[in-house]
Design a protein around this motif. Structure first.
Motif, mmCIF file in Angstrom:
data_model
loop_
_atom_site.group_PDB
_atom_site.id
_atom_site.type_symbol
_atom_site.label_atom_id
_atom_site.label_comp_id
_atom_site.label_asym_id
_atom_site.label_seq_id
_atom_site.Cartn_x
_atom_site.Cartn_y
_atom_site.Cartn_z
ATOM 1 N N GLU A 284 0.840 -1.202 0.000
ATOM 2 C CA GLU A 284 0.000 0.000 0.000
ATOM 3 C C GLU A 284 0.875 1.253 0.000
ATOM 4 N N ALA A 285 0.432 2.248 -0.751
ATOM 5 C CA ALA A 285 1.194 3.504 -0.843
ATOM 6 C C ALA A 285 0.724 4.481 0.234
ATOM 7 N N VAL A 286 1.674 5.271 0.731
ATOM 8 C CA VAL A 286 1.382 6.348 1.680
ATOM 9 C C VAL A 286 1.953 7.626 1.079
ATOM 10 N N VAL A 287 1.110 8.651 0.948
ATOM 11 C CA VAL A 287 1.557 9.889 0.309
ATOM 12 C C VAL A 287 2.335 10.738 1.306
ATOM 13 N N VAL A 288 3.591 11.077 0.942
ATOM 14 C CA VAL A 288 4.450 11.938 1.751
ATOM 15 C C VAL A 288 5.002 13.031 0.848
ATOM 16 N N ASP A 289 4.721 14.292 1.207
ATOM 17 C CA ASP A 289 5.164 15.443 0.406
ATOM 18 C C ASP A 289 4.718 15.315 -1.053
ATOM 19 N N LYS A 291 4.266 12.691 -2.794
ATOM 20 C CA LYS A 291 4.818 11.530 -3.512
ATOM 21 C C LYS A 291 4.408 10.241 -2.810
ATOM 22 N N ASN A 292 4.163 9.204 -3.614
ATOM 23 C CA ASN A 292 3.815 7.896 -3.056
ATOM 24 C C ASN A 292 5.048 7.234 -2.445
ATOM 25 N N THR A 293 4.915 6.769 -1.206
ATOM 26 C CA THR A 293 5.987 5.979 -0.573
ATOM 27 C C THR A 293 5.382 4.662 -0.091
ATOM 28 N N TYR A 294 6.243 3.691 0.179
ATOM 29 C CA TYR A 294 5.780 2.353 0.557
ATOM 30 C C TYR A 294 6.503 1.899 1.833
ATOM 31 N N PRO A 295 6.180 2.493 2.976
ATOM 32 C CA PRO A 295 6.903 2.205 4.230
ATOM 33 C C PRO A 295 6.723 0.775 4.733
ATOM 34 N N HIS A 296 5.587 0.130 4.362
ATOM 35 C CA HIS A 296 5.319 -1.219 4.875
ATOM 36 C C HIS A 296 6.249 -2.277 4.265
#
Length: 560
Positions: A284-289, A291-296
């Protein structure tokens, strides 16, 4: 291509990687120093029980934060004969599991606290007085640097999205088929071989995956390749070592190669298993600034690494005896005894100061045992009507051996002290150098006692029966004194002086009494002067032996 963006990418990636690696080293050094004697006892507990050896490998690698350090240490121990091949094989398998702890440390969601952690720990490290507090601070400082370095690398990797050509190059590495998995594994292997650190490659992989530059399956394949790349360190360390040490290094390579080979055959199902265990949200993507990030994906990568290494170890563990036999057959031994020096010291162990200082301590204990044997041989030769030449040669040879051992111990400890070690380790190293010198001096004086007797015999004289009896009793009392000191050395008993001081005083008084008795014999004029001079020289030698034994006792008690 945007030159400014590319420059920012390179600078931040290199800087972040440097901070990350320095953090790993600080964390490793700090944890080793804090673990102290517990880590030393742990290595000493390794037996032929493969499960215990694996457990030790896991724990030691978790502490030193590097499977490379552990495996190089194993190569050094096997090379010096301290550890058997079967024990080394077990520890290496455990090291592969222990190294996965790095991934789980990075799972902790404290990335944004990396810089404050670094700052607070730096103040504690700089201004604390106690060694333990300083090294705890160094550990936390390392953790802060690891997370700060990872954040810098993540920011650098986000720049890749502003460089379409560069991003397209990364997309060539995609583990969507078997050939793609092999290509990714090879890339991970090559990168790890270049930077000589699987932790560094893991940090880069996580940075790329969390920014969405590479997919989770691609990151997992890269991590598998890192398992092969990390074996190069132990392989290089084994060059020029004994056959058993090379066998241990070859096992490390074969173990990881075979493991990666079978896991790539079931790779799609393995990825599905990880996703089933952790849940579908790892992609799952998490939007940071914006942009899509994928911390999981961090936890997924850590789980991929850990489960693979545990499964590979469980697969191999039942076949350890068979593996050892195969290694012995494939890598045959040499027709002569392989030992380049007299001691079991190996420079490969110097990277882990706690293990190194323990190894040099064992050599000091061997020197102490050698002196005890020499005392027993000397009194036997003194009482024999016709001295046993074989025993006399053995005594002379042992004295020369202890000379060489003292040189090797001093050289080894000097190299150790030239590196960055804790105050406690440095103090112990200096004490060991002093004790090695004292035991070597004891061996010199014991050898000189035999020389006095042999010279008398060559000149046609001998000590009188009463003199031989007195010297024999004195030898026995010194052996008792030395035995107490040697036992205190083994047990690291700092209260040694309480038990040994009365023995020391008794020997001193006994020597004084024998000197007075010798003067009375001299006045009577019945004993040849040459015999009296040799007897007095023997008493002087016994005095010096007693002094050096007392010096060892004071060093153990840490009075000077």
């Amino acid at each position: 291509m945007d030159t400014e963006a590319l420059t920012k990418l390179v600078f931040e990636l290199v800087g972040g990687l440097g901070i990350f690696l320095l953090g790993m080293k600080n964390m490793s050094d700090g944890m080793q120093a804090v673990a102290g004697s517990s880590l030393r006892r742990l290595i000493g507990a390794v037996t032929n029980n493969r499960f215990l050896a694996i457990s030790v490998g896991v724990i030691v690698t978790c502490v030193v934060q590097s499977s490379s350090i552990t495996t190089v240490m194993v190569v050094g121990f096997v090379n010096s004969g301290v550890m058997e091949l079967a024990q080394g094989v077990g520890v290496i398998m455990g090291a592969n599991i222990g190294t996965t702890i790095t991934g789980w440390i990075l799972v902790l969601k404290i990335g944004k606290y990396g810089l404050p952690l670094l700052g607070i720990a730096a103040f504690a490290y700089l201004f604390s007085r106690g060694d333990r507090i300083r090294y705890l601070a160094m550990t936390v400082l390392g953790i802060g640097m690891v997370f700060f370095g990872l954040e810098v690398m993540k920011d650098a990797c986000s720049t890749i999205k502003d460089l379409p050509d560069f991003e397209a190059w990364f997309h060539k590495f995609n583990a969507d088929n078997y050939l793609g998995v092999l290509k990714c594994a090879l890339a991970g292997c090559v990168l790890t071989t270049m930077v000589q650190s699987s932790s560094a490659t893991l940090g880069i992989t996580i940075s790329l995956a969390t920014q969405g530059i590479i997919s989770y399956p691609t990151a997992a394949a890269l991590v598998l390749g890192e398992n092969i790349g990390t074996t190069i360190t132990a392989f290089l360390a084994s060059l020029g070592t004994t056959t058993n040490a090379r066998r241990a290094a070859y096992f490390h390579v074969a173990f990881n190669l075979f493991g990666v080979f079978w896991i790539t055959l079931v790779f799609p199902w393995y990825i599905d298993l990880i996703q089933m265990i952790l849940g579908p949200n790892i992609t799952e993507a998490v939007v940071v600034d914006g942009k899509n990030t994928y911390p999981h994906t961090v936890s997924a990568i850590a789980a991929t690494h850990t489960i693979f290494n545990i499964a590979n170890t469980l697969l191999f563990v039942a076949f350890v005896p068979l593996i050892v036999k195969v290694l012995i057959r494939v890598v045959p031994g040499k027709p002569f005894k392989e030992k380049s020096h007299l001691t079991d010291l190996d420079v490969r162990i110097l990277d882990s100061p706690l293990m190194a200082i323990e190894q040099s301590r064992k050599e000091i204990i061997k020197m102490s045992d050698g002196c005890m044997k020499m005392l027993a041989w000397q009194v036997d030769l003194l009482q024999q009507d016709s001295p046993d030449k074989t025993l006399a040669d053995r005594l002379k040879h042992r004295e020369k051996v202890l000379d060489s051992v003292q040189d090797e111990v001093s050289n080894f400890v000097t190299h150790l002290l030239s590196s960055n070690v804790s105050h406690e380790t440095a103090a112990e190293g200096r004490q060991q150098m002093r004790m090695a010198d004292e035991y070597e001096s004891i061996s010199d004086y014991i050898a000189s006692l035999d020389k006095f007797d042999r010279k008398l015999r060559r000149d046609g004289f001998r000590f009188t029966e009463i003199q031989r009896s007195d010297l024999g009793k004195l030898n026995q009392h010194l052996a008792e004194y030395l035995g107490v000191i040697n036992e205190a050395l083994r047990a690291d008993n700092h209260n040694v002086l309480a038990k040994s001081a009365p023995l020391s005083r008794r020997i001193r008084d006994e020597i004084k009494a024998l000197r007075r008795k010798n003067l009375e014999v001299l006045s009577a004029g019945e004993t040849p002067p040459l015999v009296i001079v040799a007897y007095l020289a023997s008493l002087n030698a016994f005095t010096r032996i007693r002094d050096h034994i007392q010096n060892v006792a004071e060093t153990i008690a840490d009075k000077r």
